[in-house]
Design a protein around this motif. Structure first.
Motif, mmCIF file in Angstrom:
data_model
loop_
_atom_site.group_PDB
_atom_site.id
_atom_site.type_symbol
_atom_site.label_atom_id
_atom_site.label_comp_id
_atom_site.label_asym_id
_atom_site.label_seq_id
_atom_site.Cartn_x
_atom_site.Cartn_y
_atom_site.Cartn_z
ATOM 1 N N TYR A 107 47.900 38.956 71.803
ATOM 2 C CA TYR A 107 48.914 38.628 72.806
ATOM 3 C C TYR A 107 48.216 38.338 74.132
ATOM 4 O O TYR A 107 47.274 39.037 74.507
ATOM 5 N N PHE A 108 48.725 37.321 74.847
ATOM 6 C CA PHE A 108 48.115 36.952 76.129
ATOM 7 C C PHE A 108 49.153 36.854 77.237
ATOM 8 O O PHE A 108 50.334 36.628 76.986
ATOM 9 N N ALA A 109 48.665 37.005 78.475
ATOM 10 C CA ALA A 109 49.451 36.843 79.709
ATOM 11 C C ALA A 109 50.681 37.767 79.679
ATOM 12 O O ALA A 109 50.524 38.934 79.329
ATOM 13 N N TRP A 110 51.887 37.253 80.030
ATOM 14 C CA TRP A 110 53.017 38.187 80.122
ATOM 15 C C TRP A 110 53.478 38.696 78.768
ATOM 16 O O TRP A 110 54.156 39.726 78.688
ATOM 17 N N ALA A 168 49.283 30.239 68.125
ATOM 18 C CA ALA A 168 48.084 29.646 67.524
ATOM 19 C C ALA A 168 47.765 30.430 66.258
ATOM 20 O O ALA A 168 47.996 31.644 66.192
ATOM 21 N N GLN A 224 43.035 29.959 65.957
ATOM 22 C CA GLN A 224 42.618 29.272 67.193
ATOM 23 C C GLN A 224 42.991 27.794 67.203
ATOM 24 O O GLN A 224 42.356 26.994 67.885
ATOM 25 N N ASN A 225 44.066 27.432 66.491
ATOM 26 C CA ASN A 225 44.640 26.084 66.579
ATOM 27 C C ASN A 225 46.098 26.216 67.013
ATOM 28 O O ASN A 225 46.832 27.049 66.466
ATOM 29 N N HIS A 226 46.534 25.375 67.950
ATOM 30 C CA HIS A 226 47.948 25.369 68.338
ATOM 31 C C HIS A 226 48.804 25.050 67.115
ATOM 32 O O HIS A 226 48.489 24.123 66.361
ATOM 33 N N ALA A 278 48.034 34.234 67.356
ATOM 34 C CA ALA A 278 48.177 34.574 68.780
ATOM 35 C C ALA A 278 49.521 34.078 69.300
ATOM 36 O O ALA A 278 49.992 33.003 68.903
ATOM 37 N N PHE A 315 51.530 33.444 73.067
ATOM 38 C CA PHE A 315 51.270 33.347 74.506
ATOM 39 C C PHE A 315 52.262 32.398 75.162
ATOM 40 O O PHE A 315 52.917 31.614 74.471
ATOM 41 N N PRO A 358 53.346 29.063 77.567
ATOM 42 C CA PRO A 358 52.733 27.751 77.775
ATOM 43 C C PRO A 358 51.563 27.881 78.742
ATOM 44 O O PRO A 358 51.634 28.636 79.718
ATOM 45 N N VAL A 359 50.482 27.134 78.483
ATOM 46 C CA VAL A 359 49.243 27.337 79.236
ATOM 47 C C VAL A 359 49.353 26.800 80.668
ATOM 48 O O VAL A 359 50.105 25.855 80.933
ATOM 49 N N THR A 360 48.600 27.405 81.583
ATOM 50 C CA THR A 360 48.680 27.030 83.008
ATOM 51 C C THR A 360 47.303 27.010 83.667
ATOM 52 O O THR A 360 47.145 27.409 84.813
ATOM 53 N N GLY A 361 46.296 26.519 82.920
ATOM 54 C CA GLY A 361 44.955 26.462 83.504
ATOM 55 C C GLY A 361 44.756 25.224 84.356
ATOM 56 O O GLY A 361 45.701 24.512 84.693
ATOM 57 N N GLY A 362 43.475 24.973 84.667
ATOM 58 C CA GLY A 362 43.128 23.771 85.426
ATOM 59 C C GLY A 362 43.217 23.964 86.911
ATOM 60 O O GLY A 362 43.604 25.002 87.381
#
Lengths: 148, 83
Positions: free
Chosen positions: B5-8, B56, B59-61, B75, B77, B79-83
């Motif tokens: 599990y990631f982030a919130w 994922a 390790q694939n969406h 996994a 998580f 929606p991603v928010t990098g960059g």
């Protein structure tokens, strides 16, 4: 083809990275640096990632770019951990024979990185800490590269 | 299966990973999400709206219809928010 992908806490130096990226066939390097933007009450960001998948996903994005343009090198550095306003978050640098490929591939890599690579940002504003929501505009930016 | 599990999602659940045995009832990622949601508490909060979650496998969406197998790394998580 040079491919440098790094997920790290430490800062990076643009000149060092470009020096490591260029080769005999390089005629152009385009680079993008993303910074922690302040001015609206934000004091810091904390970036979390999915170790393993992040590197794999960025490799896949880089391979996709190599299939679309003729490139001689790609460097992608993304920082994680707590970063304050003004600090560098991300570097995308692309080396190619000519500027057109370098410019386009750099933008493509950044658009895909924002929508595919598993990173998450938390914002600090004063004492409050909140997760950043994904933006529809980022999906739209990545969507325009879709092959029809 | 190793479930991450990631982030919130991690914060609501209160742990970063756990081992969950693959059973015939857990055919897809959606089945696993429904089982976790039914645990209640932080899990029910994290999985309240599946449209807000991404997944994922190895390790694939993937989508919620992705098929699970014993030994998979799964996994959940935002929606991603990098960059």
């Amino acid at each position: 083809m040079i491919l440098n992908i790094h997920i790290q806490n430490e800062d990076f130096d643009l000149n060092d990275e470009i020096e490591a990226l260029v080769g005999d066939g390089t005629g152009a390097v385009a680079s993008f640096i993303g910074l922690v933007r302040g001015g609206d009450g934000l004091t810091a960001l904390t970036l979390e990632h999915y170790p393993g998948m992040t590197e794999r996903e960025i490799e896949r994005i880089a391979q996709d770019a190599q299939g679309r343009w003729t490139l001689s090198g790609i460097t992608i550095i993304h920082r994680v951990g707590r970063l304050e306003v003004g600090e560098r978050i991300v570097l995308v640098a692309v080396a190619a024979g000519h500027r057109g490929s370098a410019f386009e591939a750099c933008q493509f890599l950044m658009d895909y990185l924002k929508t595919r690579a598993p990173f998450w940002k938390q914002e600090e504003r004063g004492g409050a800490v909140d997760w950043v929501d994904a933006k529809a505009s980022d999906d739209a930016a990545a969507g325009r590269w879709r092959k029809t | 299966m190793n479930v991450l599990y990631f982030a919130w999602v991690r914060q609501k659940i209160g742990r970063a990973e756990e081992t969950i045995e693959h059973t015939p009832a857990l055919r897809t990622v959606g089945d696993l999400a429904a089982m976790l949601k039914a645990r209640g508490g932080g899990y029910a909060e994290a999985f309240a709206d599946l449209r807000r979650l991404r997944a994922a496998v190895n390790q694939n969406h993937v989508g919620l219809d992705a098929i699970l197998a014993a030994g998979d790394e799964v996994a959940f998580f935002p929606p991603v928010t990098g960059g």
